[in-house]
Design an enzyme around this catalytic site. Structure first.
Site, PDB file in Angstrom:
ATOM      1  N   TYR A  80      -1.149   0.202  10.244  1.00  0.00           N
ATOM      2  CA  TYR A  80      -1.507  -0.367   9.146  1.00  0.00           C
ATOM      3  C   TYR A  80      -0.140   0.006   8.266  1.00  0.00           C
ATOM      4  O   TYR A  80       0.474  -0.884   7.501  1.00  0.00           O
ATOM      5  CB  TYR A  80      -2.668  -0.026   8.340  1.00  0.00           C
ATOM      6  CG  TYR A  80      -2.980  -0.529   6.994  1.00  0.00           C
ATOM      7  CD1 TYR A  80      -3.382  -1.764   6.637  1.00  0.00           C
ATOM      8  CD2 TYR A  80      -2.577   0.478   6.237  1.00  0.00           C
ATOM      9  CE1 TYR A  80      -3.550  -1.896   5.294  1.00  0.00           C
ATOM     10  CE2 TYR A  80      -3.104   0.417   4.663  1.00  0.00           C
ATOM     11  CZ  TYR A  80      -3.332  -0.935   4.306  1.00  0.00           C
ATOM     12  OH  TYR A  80      -3.507  -1.207   2.957  1.00  0.00           O
TER      13      TYR A  80
ATOM     14  N   SER B  19       0.932  -1.211  -0.139  1.00  0.00           N
ATOM     15  CA  SER B  19       0.033   0.014  -0.113  1.00  0.00           C
ATOM     16  C   SER B  19       0.719   1.300   0.081  1.00  0.00           C
ATOM     17  O   SER B  19       1.938   1.329   0.645  1.00  0.00           O
ATOM     18  CB  SER B  19      -0.921  -0.030   1.143  1.00  0.00           C
ATOM     19  OG  SER B  19      -1.592   1.108   1.258  1.00  0.00           O
TER      20      SER B  19
END
Length: 264
Positions: A159, A148
């Site tokens: 995250y 990501s």
């Protein structure tokens, strides 16, 4: 499928896709099946069996496996079953992960931090470890990890740290296994438009503050994109399937941002 299909690109290939019940994973599995690959769809949601059935009804060679990839035993069982289906694994696409909570780091509890890393790093660590003996025995194979660009983003620090780990895993593992004819690559998606999830990653924003924190993610994601928009599922799948294919045979150890110009 709205994107162009490269007929026959995966003919003769056995491809395992994790997180394949919906979203990017489902789109990748459907694209590879349409291009001639035999796909094994892995997810912990029972929904994955319905998805595989729909692909088979459309003429695809698709098998489904339910497993909890946050634990090594689940990853090993899923990889073992995938190999048993076809006698080999040519490509593994690691797509499990996703933000559970969206808020500034000081508001995360220790348990939430642990859960974010468990969700977005460990499934990729475990499945890579599980598949490696098979790929080394074959002296061939490709692993495509889905990372990501949120490694540089707001309100998702745990995250981001997990996906940074995926990037490091990609680079380091590629160095180790190139000698066996194995490639390890990754994409780093940006914001992606998708239908409402049939299985939620976590609790929806409950308070007005939760909604403001989530909106900050949306605003930063669009603002960081040179194209000033979210991508599509097809755009993400196109990059993943390219890297998974023989067309990318001279690419390894790289992370490809797919985020409208945001490099993460």
């Amino acid at each position: 499928m709205s994107a162009a299909v490269h007929a026959g690109r995966f003919t003769g290939k056995a491809v395992t896709v994790t997180g394949a019940a919906q979203g990017i994973g489902l789109t990748v599995a459907a694209r590879i099946a349409a291009e001639g690959g035999a796909v094994v769809l892995v997810d912990r949601a029972e929904l994955v069996h319905d998805v595989a059935k729909e692909l088979r009804e459309g003429g695809a060679h698709a098998h489904s496996v339910t497993a909890d990839l946050e634990e090594f035993d689940g990853a090993q069982a899923a990889i073992d079953e995938a190999r048993q289906q076809h006698g080999r694994i040519d490509v593994l696409v690691n797509n499990v992960g996703g933000t559970i909570w969206a808020k500034p780091y000081e508001h995360y509890t220790p348990d939430q931090i642990r859960a974010e890393v468990q969700r977005s790093l460990f499934p990729t660590l475990w499945t890579c470890r599980a598949v490696l003996p098979y790929l080394i025995e074959q002296r061939s194979g490709t692993i495509v990890n889905v990372s990501s660009v949120a490694t540089r983003g707001v309100n998702r620090v745990p995250y981001a740290a997990a996906k940074g780990g995926v990037n490091a895993l990609t680079a380091s593992l590629a160095l180790e296994v190139a000698q066996y004819g194995i490639r390890v690559v990754a994409t780093a998606p940006g914001g992606t438009e998708a239908p409402a999830r049939r299985v939620a990653r976590g609790p929806a924003a409950q308070t007005e503050q939760d909604k403001r924190w989530y909106q900050q993610i949306v605003d930063q994601t669009v603002g960081s994109s040179l194209l000033k928009r979210y991508g599509t599922l097809d755009e993400q799948a196109a990059a993943i399937t390219f890297l998974a294919s023989d067309e990318a045979g001279y690419i390894t150890g790289s992370v490809l941002p797919v985020a409208g110009g945001d490099q993460g």
